[in-house]
Structures are given as structure tokens and as C-alpha cells.
Design a protein around this motif. Structure first.
Motif, PDB file in Angstrom:
ATOM      1  N   PHE A   1       1.183  -0.746   0.035  1.00 16.70           N
ATOM      2  CA  PHE A   1       0.053  -0.156  -0.040  1.00 16.70           C
ATOM      3  C   PHE A   1       0.978   1.127   0.267  1.00 16.70           C
ATOM      4  O   PHE A   1       1.969   1.523   0.261  1.00 16.70           O
ATOM      5  N   GLY A   2       0.433   2.333  -0.729  1.00 14.44           N
ATOM      6  CA  GLY A   2       1.150   3.077  -0.707  1.00 14.44           C
ATOM      7  C   GLY A   2       2.571   3.757  -1.644  1.00 14.44           C
ATOM      8  O   GLY A   2       3.095   2.773  -1.554  1.00 14.44           O
ATOM      9  N   ALA A   3       3.020   4.647  -1.206  1.00 19.74           N
ATOM     10  CA  ALA A   3       4.097   5.181  -1.535  1.00 19.74           C
ATOM     11  C   ALA A   3       5.103   5.909  -0.976  1.00 19.74           C
ATOM     12  O   ALA A   3       5.478   7.078  -1.250  1.00 19.74           O
TER      13      ALA A   3
ATOM     14  N   ASN B   1       4.038   0.296 -12.720  1.00 18.91           N
ATOM     15  CA  ASN B   1       4.699   1.099 -11.314  1.00 18.91           C
ATOM     16  C   ASN B   1       4.094   2.091 -11.219  1.00 18.91           C
ATOM     17  O   ASN B   1       5.250   2.837 -10.691  1.00 18.91           O
ATOM     18  N   GLN B   2       3.100   2.280 -11.395  1.00 16.54           N
ATOM     19  CA  GLN B   2       2.261   3.684 -10.540  1.00 16.54           C
ATOM     20  C   GLN B   2       1.018   3.009  -9.754  1.00 16.54           C
ATOM     21  O   GLN B   2       0.240   2.320 -10.050  1.00 16.54           O
ATOM     22  N   PHE B   3       0.527   3.979  -8.683  1.00 19.39           N
ATOM     23  CA  PHE B   3      -0.302   3.673  -8.608  1.00 19.39           C
ATOM     24  C   PHE B   3      -1.463   4.247  -8.868  1.00 19.39           C
ATOM     25  O   PHE B   3      -1.601   5.468  -9.755  1.00 19.39           O
TER      26      PHE B   3
ATOM     27  N   GLY C   1      -5.473  13.551  -9.357  1.00 24.59           N
ATOM     28  CA  GLY C   1      -4.545  13.219 -10.180  1.00 24.59           C
ATOM     29  C   GLY C   1      -3.310  12.577  -9.295  1.00 24.59           C
ATOM     30  O   GLY C   1      -2.074  13.039  -8.973  1.00 24.59           O
ATOM     31  N   ASP C   2      -3.888  13.173  -7.718  1.00 18.97           N
ATOM     32  CA  ASP C   2      -2.971  12.185  -6.755  1.00 18.97           C
ATOM     33  C   ASP C   2      -3.793  11.000  -6.597  1.00 18.97           C
ATOM     34  O   ASP C   2      -3.905  10.060  -6.871  1.00 18.97           O
ATOM     35  N   PRO C   3      -2.226   9.992  -6.291  1.00 15.07           N
ATOM     36  CA  PRO C   3      -2.245   8.512  -6.372  1.00 15.07           C
ATOM     37  C   PRO C   3      -3.104   7.677  -5.464  1.00 15.07           C
ATOM     38  O   PRO C   3      -3.006   8.741  -4.181  1.00 15.07           O
ATOM     39  N   ILE C   4      -3.629   7.178  -5.511  1.00 15.19           N
ATOM     40  CA  ILE C   4      -4.606   6.274  -4.667  1.00 15.19           C
ATOM     41  C   ILE C   4      -3.796   5.338  -4.044  1.00 15.19           C
ATOM     42  O   ILE C   4      -3.451   4.310  -4.861  1.00 15.19           O
ATOM     43  N   PRO C   5      -3.800   4.817  -2.933  1.00 14.61           N
ATOM     44  CA  PRO C   5      -2.788   4.043  -2.257  1.00 14.61           C
ATOM     45  C   PRO C   5      -2.963   2.358  -2.615  1.00 14.61           C
ATOM     46  O   PRO C   5      -2.097   1.580  -2.051  1.00 14.61           O
ATOM     47  N   THR C   6      -4.344   1.742  -2.782  1.00 10.03           N
ATOM     48  CA  THR C   6      -4.633   0.653  -2.499  1.00 10.03           C
ATOM     49  C   THR C   6      -4.845   0.796  -3.658  1.00 10.03           C
ATOM     50  O   THR C   6      -5.671  -1.104  -3.845  1.00 10.03           O
TER      51      THR C   6
ATOM     52  N   GLU D   1     -18.042   8.518 -12.755  1.00 10.31           N
ATOM     53  CA  GLU D   1     -18.962   8.496 -12.247  1.00 10.31           C
ATOM     54  C   GLU D   1     -18.583   9.986 -11.121  1.00 10.31           C
ATOM     55  O   GLU D   1     -19.393  11.204 -10.739  1.00 10.31           O
ATOM     56  N   ASN D   2     -17.494   9.362 -10.692  1.00 14.07           N
ATOM     57  CA  ASN D   2     -16.749  10.253  -9.118  1.00 14.07           C
ATOM     58  C   ASN D   2     -15.557  11.160  -9.338  1.00 14.07           C
ATOM     59  O   ASN D   2     -14.777  12.054  -9.057  1.00 14.07           O
ATOM     60  N   GLY D   3     -15.226  11.091 -11.287  1.00 14.14           N
ATOM     61  CA  GLY D   3     -14.396  12.503 -11.268  1.00 14.14           C
ATOM     62  C   GLY D   3     -13.111  11.698 -11.517  1.00 14.14           C
ATOM     63  O   GLY D   3     -12.167  12.429 -12.099  1.00 14.14           O
ATOM     64  N   ASN D   4     -13.203  10.448 -11.660  1.00 10.23           N
ATOM     65  CA  ASN D   4     -11.367   9.454 -11.334  1.00 10.23           C
ATOM     66  C   ASN D   4     -11.036   8.790 -13.343  1.00 10.23           C
ATOM     67  O   ASN D   4     -12.205   7.956 -13.148  1.00 10.23           O
ATOM     68  N   PRO D   5     -10.156   9.296 -13.226  1.00  9.10           N
ATOM     69  CA  PRO D   5      -9.524   8.729 -14.772  1.00  9.10           C
ATOM     70  C   PRO D   5      -9.538   7.534 -15.071  1.00  9.10           C
ATOM     71  O   PRO D   5     -10.438   6.659 -14.302  1.00  9.10           O
ATOM     72  N   ILE D   6     -10.209   6.685 -15.910  1.00  8.17           N
ATOM     73  CA  ILE D   6     -10.663   5.744 -16.419  1.00  8.17           C
ATOM     74  C   ILE D   6      -9.711   4.564 -16.892  1.00  8.17           C
ATOM     75  O   ILE D   6      -8.969   5.302 -17.888  1.00  8.17           O
ATOM     76  N   PRO D   7      -9.415   3.804 -16.603  1.00  5.15           N
ATOM     77  CA  PRO D   7      -8.118   3.055 -16.979  1.00  5.15           C
ATOM     78  C   PRO D   7      -8.284   2.085 -17.820  1.00  5.15           C
ATOM     79  O   PRO D   7      -9.276   1.832 -18.246  1.00  5.15           O
ATOM     80  N   ASN D   8      -6.949   2.587 -19.316  1.00  3.64           N
ATOM     81  CA  ASN D   8      -7.196   1.321 -20.267  1.00  3.64           C
ATOM     82  C   ASN D   8      -6.692  -0.486 -20.023  1.00  3.64           C
ATOM     83  O   ASN D   8      -8.689  -0.779 -20.445  1.00  3.64           O
TER      84      ASN D   8
END
Length: 809
Positions: A328-330, A393-395, A401-406, A485-492
Motif C-alpha cells: 500500500f501507498g508510496a 509501476n504507479q498507483f 491526479g493524486d495516487p490512490i494507495p490501495t 461518475e466520481n471524476g476519477n480517470p478511467i484506466p485502459n
């Protein structure tokens, strides 16, 4: 009555006298230096035999008078026999001095090592000639097949804990030597393709050697920390056949077979066949291994002057590429224990298949007692087929644009490709005297080439979906990422939930892939070298030099082909002083040279051109043999300086930009001990103190920081004791422990904890059966053997067991 009593006592006395005067044969078995050959086989008749004890002594008692043929044999020595006549009440004392067999005198390793010990006496790779390790002015560590067997090791990664100064970097064929990350792979002293994936199997390996420090004077471009050489098993003149079956934790099933001996009566044609198969799971989720090895070898000895060997090795690896454990986390406060060590990222349908085939042809011809010619050639072909879900290699990024540690960012890579290596080593050895000086002169030429032909390709699915279609990994495109719907980027590729992991059969059609065909490439090197090993009284000098030429070709065999050439002269100087017959002192100076690859030199985005990586080493130490030369101990003190190291510049506007970091230094002390203390007690032990730091950098925060995966302290010990008492004969116990100190990773704020791991086992040998039971990590210590970052750590195996049954015939 008194008369009868007197006669009875007289008979008893005569019987006792006859017993005291009973016939017997005894003696001692030694080598030409008078060293006892412990365990030598002595036969008097087909059914009467014994072995030499710790002092080399043997004895036959209460033997009927008559004619006998007394024969003695010991692996690695020419057998002897003597015809004797034994009279009544006679006591014969017959000693044997065995001479080393011709296989010990070869300059190229054509026939196999016959020793059965944790100790190895010779190396061929360190000087290109068969040289006692004690006489080499450079540290050479090794692990023999006898250690492999007692530790039930199956892969190279299982045995590097027995070598001082060598540490795992990851689960791959990937190590640090004296603080520097490993480079190319060597087999029988010849460079081949570094797979950087499957862990090499040991089924057909005689021993693993590490020549410490820069070895460019022998091998051309190489890393400054050392070179790992894997020596394959060669045919023996003795008939030996063995099979072994192993089962253990994580559904482990293994079997190996080793057959060797002469094909014809004259023993001019020898063979060896090694077979191995494994089907096992892992303590890591989704990871399994299915692999096999087929390795035939033929040695042809037409005359006592000419020797030829041919090896063929076919290996299949079928499993998954384990990219490590995320946590978890970085941040500096991240908990390294936040996820279980079994936790792996991937999907059920992922696979990694690698087929490797290589063949070696070696020739040794003796023109005279003074002059010989030696040549070895290897062709190595590796094919890879990969499909994997792995961390980006990234969360994951949130709406800001902040990392989500989980949540772990993911990518998918598919890859197919082939890599081919050709390596030729050829040299003359000339022995001569000039006055009181003895010379062994080596003059040779090496050629090595590696290429990736047309057809290699890979594809990537990664980044975030874009509004209007497509996907991107660029931070500049963040405002244009498609949102949920929460405004978070959708990953490929969907993020991996570290709290609630799910595994499925992946549908690759759901992802947007970018194809990336690989341009055909090739590099080739060649070098000319001269070396002189000089003996004078108690001194031995090693003087050598190599002129190396390195040629890197981009767009190989295409209209826009481009060649980049670099060259370097590489000296080597060493001195050995014999304090006494058992202890040598030595000192050496040597250099290494690593050209920057064509991708860095000719890529405008990389910021080059860049200077080659250059290094030098100063080393001194002592090498000794003790307990009648059955135990070897090597002590080394060294300093290595490495310059012009190329690393990523971490430029947010240009991810391909590179920089040369400046300088790294490594200094330390190493100790290796291998062999027997008693006839029934074998040990291997090692310790290393290594201070590897970044000494100069354009980034002031890096200066004086310890290099990644380079512990300050590490070491271990492993021993086997076999009982000789009548009621316990054949029973053995093994105990071992290894420790590794704290290590930095590529993340400045993440450090791997130190650990100590204990192993214990028991074995029983009865007749031709050998049963072994081993428990690794007895106290179930949670530990990490290597790591890159918060997204990729490599935990060590928890407590596990292995049970094997072997039979020799």
C-alpha cells in the motif's frame, strides 16, 4: 584332570597366538604430494573391499593365504593394482601413490570433474587455463553440485546464498556482485543471452563460479562487480548412473537423472546424459512452473593429445513471470507488511514460455609438452512467448491526479521474440622457461555476437482512456482523460484492487493496444589478448592485456543500418606469494569496460552521446588450504571504482532522457570457506562486508547514499555431518543459516529489512538409496530477497519442505 586342564589352556594360548599372528594387508593411499586420499576404494577380491580413512589408511584382516590382486581407485586419479602373494601368518604393508588422471590436465574442460566435495580445486574461466584457485590473484567463489544436492537446490537462485558478496536483486536471473547489478550470462566461460526471466536450472550444472571484480581482460565488456560462470557437467571415465525423485511444499514434483561413462572399451568415447522435469506451484498467487531439461554430452579422446567435447542442452520454461509483491501507498510511512507475501499481480490466463537450446563444441590439442591449442564455440538460441498483466509501476490516480494507495495502475504486455548468440574462444598455451622463470603464456582471440532478427515484436495496453478515443500515459493529457461518475480517470487496463484482489481469464479485446515491432539489432565484439603466468621461487606473477573492439548495429541488415564502434585496452596485473605450501598471499589490479548501447548513443531523445562505463579494482587477500588440503579458505579485501553510470534523468517532459550519474564506489571484505573439516563433516560458509555507495552525482541528494540491493553485511553457513557409528551408519544431518542486512531499493524512502533464515534436514543412505528430507526457513521468517519499489518487492519463501529419494546404479 590336571593334564586335561593343561592341554585345554595350551590350545587356548595357541588359538590366541594364531589370531595375533593372523594374516593381514594394510597401507596408505596418497596423492603425489603425500596428501591422504580420504575415501579411496580398495578391493582385494570381488566381495572384499574397504575405503581409506581420514589419514588415508586401510586394512584387511584375517585373510587366507594365497595370490591376490589388490586394486585402488579414487575419482580424479588413475587407478592402480598390484599382484601379491600372501603367506600364512604374514602381515603385508602396501602403500599406493595415485597420480591425477589426464582429465585433470586439460586446458579446456572436456571431461568432467570427478571430485565429490564442497571444495573445488581448479577453475578454467579465470585465466583461460586449468589453474588452481589458490594460485589465481583474484577472488573466485564457487558452489559445487555436492552442495546443490545437500541443499536440494534446483535453480541458481537457490544457491547464491553460499557465495560471499552476491545478493539477489529480484526473482529473475538478476543479482548484485559486490554492490553492482549483474550483466551477461556465461556458460563454460562463453557469453550467451541473458534471459532476465526464468531462473536457470541446475540439473546439468557441475558448479557455479563467480569471478569477483572486473574481468574484462578475460571476457571483454563486463560489469565491475564480477562474472557468474555456469559450468556444465561433462562425461566421466567411470560408469555412474543416478536418478532422483523429489516432492515438497507448494505441490512440488521433480525428477532428475544423470548417466555417464565410457561408450567403448578403450574409453576413447565417453557420454553423459542429464534429464530433469519439474511441475510445481509457488507460495505466490497464480505462479506455477513447468520445466524440463534434456542435456546430452559426448567426449571423444582419440589420442592422448587430442580431446573433443560436444554438449547439447534443450530447456523449456513454462509458467508466469512473477513481477513481485506490491504494498500500500508510496510514501516513507508505507507499511512493508501491508499485503501478504503471497500477493501477486496478474491474471489467470497470463503465461510466459521460454525455449532455450544451446550447443557447445570444445577442442584441446597438445602439439607438444610445451604447446597446446584450445577452442570453444557455443550457439545459443532463446525464444520467448509472453502475455502478462503487470503493474505500471504507479498507483492509480484520483480526480485530482493524486495516487490512490490501495489501487495499483496496470498494463498488459504481449511479446514474441528470438535472441541468438554466437561465441568463439580460441587460444594457444605455451609453456617455457627463461632461466629460473617458468612461463605459461596464453595468446588468443575471442568473438561474440548477439542478434535479434526480423520478427521480434511486442504490444502494450496501458495508461488512461482519452475523451474521443484512444489512450495515453502522458501527464500532459490528464485534463483529457475519460472520467467515471466520481471524476476519477478511467484506466485502459482496470486497476488492481490491493484490498480486494480478483483474478480472471482476461479478455484482451477489451484493451487498446499499441503495437511496437522491434527493429532487428546486432552487436558483436572481438578481442585479442596475451597473458603470462610466471613462476619464480615462491612468487607467481600474472601479466595480461586485452584489446577489445565493440560494434553495435541498429536496423541490422536494413537499408538504414548504422554501426557504432568503441574500443578499449584492458590490462590485468596480479601477484601471488607462497607463504608456505598451504597459504598464498595475493594482490591484483584489473579494469572493466562497458560501452553504452546503441539505443542510448543514437537516440536524440536520450541526450547522448555518452562515454563508456569504465571501472578499475584493487584487491588483495589470502588463500589457504587446511585439514590435509580438504578445506579451502579465501579472504579478499577490495576497492572498486565505477564511472559514467547511465540512469534515467526522471524528466517529466522527456521520459527517455538519460544522464550519466558520475561515480560509484564499492569497498569491502569477503571470506569463503569450502570443504571438509572431518571425513564426515562438510561445510560451506561465507561472509561479506560491502560498502557500495554513489560517490559522485549531479544530484546532490544521491551522494554518499548506499546503492540499491547492496547490503552492508551478509553471510551464511551450511554443514552436513554423517554418523559413522555402527548403529547410526548412513545417517546424516544438515544445518544451515544465512543472513542479509538492510538494503535500499530504487525508491529512496523504501528500505528492505534485514533477516536471518535457518534450514535443517536429515538424510539416510542405505545400500544404493539416498533419502533426504529438508526444511527451509524453519522458523517461518517473513523476509524479502530483493526489491525495486513500492509496486515490486520480492519476498522470500516461507517455511517449506522437500523430500527426495535417490538411487545410484
Amino acid at each position: 584332570m590336571k593334564t586335561y586342564t593343561f592341554l585345554f589352556l595350551a590350545v587356548l594360548c595357541n588359538i590366541s597366538f594364531l589370531r595375533a599372528q593372523a594374516t593381514s594387508i594394510s597401507g596408505k593411499v596418497t596423492d603425489p604430494d603425500g596428501i591422504p586420499l580420504i575415501g579411496a576404494n580398495i578391493k582385494l577380491t570381488q566381495d572384499s573391499g574397504t575405503t581409506a580413512d581420514y589419514e588415508g589408511n586401510y586394512k584387511f584382516s584375517n585373510i587366507p593365504s594365497g595370490d591376490y590382486i589388490l586394486s585402488v581407485s579414487y575419482l580424479g586419479f588413475e587407478p592402480q593394482q598390484k599382484q601379491i602373494t600372501l603367506d600364512a601368518n604374514e602381515k603385508l604393508k602396501i602403500n599406493f601413490t595415485l597420480t591425477p588422471s589426464s582429465e585433470q590436465l586439460q586446458e579446456v574442460e572436456i571431461t568432467g570433474r570427478s571430485e565429490k566435495s564442497y571444495k573445488n580445486n581448479l577453475t578454467f574461466a579465470a585465466t583461460k587455463t586449468a589453474t588452481p584457485i589458490k594460485d589465481i590473484p583474484q577472488a573466485v567463489s564457487y558452489v559445487t553440485k555436492e552442495v546443490f544436492a545437500d541443499q536440494q537446490a534446483y535453480r541458481v537462485n537457490d544457491i547464491i546464498k553460499n557465495i560471499s558478496g552476491v545478493n539477489m536483486y529480484s526473482y529473475y536471473d538478476d543479482f548484485t556482485f559486490r554492490g553492482f547489478r549483474s550483466g551477461d550470462t556465461y556458460i563454460n566461460g562463453l557469453r550467451v543471452v541473458g534471459l532476465f526471466g526464468p531462473e536457470p536450472l541446475l540439473a546439468n550444472i557441475e558448479r557455479v563460479e563467480v569471478i569477483k571484480g572486473p574481468a574484462s581482460a578475460m571476457f571483454g565488456n563486463s560489469i565491475p562487480g564480477g562474472v557468474m560462470n555456469r559450468v556444465t557437467k561433462k562425461p566421466l571415465e567411470q560408469d555412474r548412473k543416478a536418478i532422483n525423485f523429489t516432492l515438497g511444499s507448494f505441490n512440488t514434483l521433480r525428477t532428475t537423472a544423470d548417466f555417464t561413462g565410457p561408450i567403448n572399451d578403450s574409453k576413447t568415447l565417453l557420454y553423459r546424459l542429464n534429464l530433469a522435469y519439474e511441475n510445481s506451484d509457488s507460495f505466490r498467487d497464480l505462479q506455477e512452473k513447468k520445466s524440463y531439461v534434456i542435456a546430452p554430452s559426448i567426449s571423444f579422446l582419440p589420442t592422448d593429445k587430442t580431446r573433443i567435447n560436444f554438449d547439447l542442452v534443450i530447456t523449456r520454461f513454462d509458467g508466469k513471470l512473477d513481477r513481485g509483491q506490491p504494498i500500500f501507498g508510496a510514501t516513507s510511512g508505507s507499511d512493508i507488511y501491508s499485503t501478504p507475501v503471497s500477493f501477486a499481480i496478474g491474471q489467470t490466463s497470463d503465461f510466459h514460455k521460454t525455449d532455450v537450446a544451446y550447443s557447445t563444441l570444445s577442442l584441446n590439442h597438445q602439439f607438444s609438452k610445451s604447446l597446446s591449442f584450445n577452442a570453444s564455440y557455443i550457439k545459443y538460441v532463446a525464444q520467448e512467448d509472453l502475455e502478462e498483466h503487470r503493474t505500471s509501476n504507479q498507483f492509480a490516480l484520483d480526480a485530482n491526479g493524486d495516487p490512490i494507495p490501495t489501487l495499483m495502475g496496470m498494463q498488459v504486455i504481449t511479446r514474441k521474440g528470438q535472441t541468438i548468440a554466437d561465441n568463439l574462444s580460441s587460444y594457444f598455451v605455451y609453456k617455457t622457461n627463461t632461466g629460473a622463470l617458468e612461463h605459461k603464456i596464453v595468446a588468443g582471440f575471442d568473438y561474440n555476437a548477439q542478434q535479434q532478427p526480423v520478427g521480434n515484436a511486442q504490444s502494450f495496453a496501458r495508461g488512461y482512456l482519452l475523451q474521443g478515443g484512444g489512450a495515453s500515459t502522458r501527464a500532459a493529457d490528464f485534463p483529457n482523460f475519460l472520467r467515471d461518475e466520481n471524476g476519477n480517470p478511467i484506466p485502459n487496463v482496470p486497476h488492481f484492487d490491493l484490498q480486494n484482489p480478483t483474478y480472471n481469464v482476461a479478455r484482451l479485446s477489451d484493451y487498446i493496444f499499441t503495437n511496437s515491432p522491434a527493429d532487428p539489432t546486432k552487436y558483436y565484439t572481438y578481442g585479442f589478448y596475451v597473458q603470462d603466468q610466471i613462476k619464480w621461487q615462491k612468487f607467481q606473477f600474472l601479466l595480461g592485456g586485452r584489446q577489445e573492439y565493440y560494434n553495435d548495429i541498429s536496423n541490422f541488415d536494413q537499408p538504414d543500418e548504422q554501426i557504432t564502434t568503441q574500443h578499449k585496452f584492458l590490462p590485468r596485473v596480479g601477484l601471488v606469494y607462497g607463504v608456505n605450501p598451504d597459504i598464498n598471499l595475493y594482490g591484483t589490479y584489473t579494469e572493466s569496460f562497458q560501452p553504452q548501447g546503441v539505443a542510448a548513443l543514437n537516440n536524440p531523445q536520450a541526450g547522448g552521446p555518452f562515454d563508456p562505463v569504465t571501472a578499475y579494482m584493487v584487491e588483495t587477500g589470502a588463500k589457504g588450504e587446511f585439514f590435509n588440503k580438504r578445506l579451502a579458505a579465501n579472504l579478499a579485501v577490495y576497492y572498486i571504482e565505477n564511472n559514467n553510470i547511465l540512469v534515467n534523468a526522471n524528466d517529466t517532459t522527456n521520459p527517455e532522457l538519460l544522464r550519466q550519474r558520475g561515480q560509484e564506489q564499492s569497498k569491502g571484505i569477503e571470506l569463503d570457506v569450502n570443504g571438509r573439516i572431518l571425513p564426515n563433516l562438510s561445510i560451506t560458509a561465507n561472509y561479506a562486508y560491502n560498502e557500495a555507495i554513489i560517490s559522485e552525482s549531479d544530484d546532490p541528494d544521491e551522494v554518499n547514499t548506499r546503492k540499491e540491493n547492496a547490503p552492508l553485511h551478509q553471510g551464511g553457513i551450511f554443514g552436513k555431518y554423517t554418523f559413522t557409528e555402527k548403529n547410526l551408519e548412513g545417517l546424516g544431518i544438515t544445518l544451515g543459516s544465512n543472513f542479509v542486512g538492510k538494503r535500499n531499493t530504487l525508491e529512496p524512502t523504501l528500505q528492505l529489512p534485514s533477516y536471518v533464515v535457518m534450514d535443517a534436514g536429515v538424510s539416510y543412505k542405505v545400500d544404493r538409496f539416498n533419502i533426504r528430507f529438508l526444511v527451509n526457513n524453519v522458523f517461518d521468517k517473513t523476509h524479502w530477497v530483493g526489491g525495486y519499489s513500492y509496486t515490486r518487492l520480492y519476498p522470500g519463501t516461507p517455511r517449506n519442505y522437500l523430500l527426495s529419494v535417490g538411487y545410484t546404479f
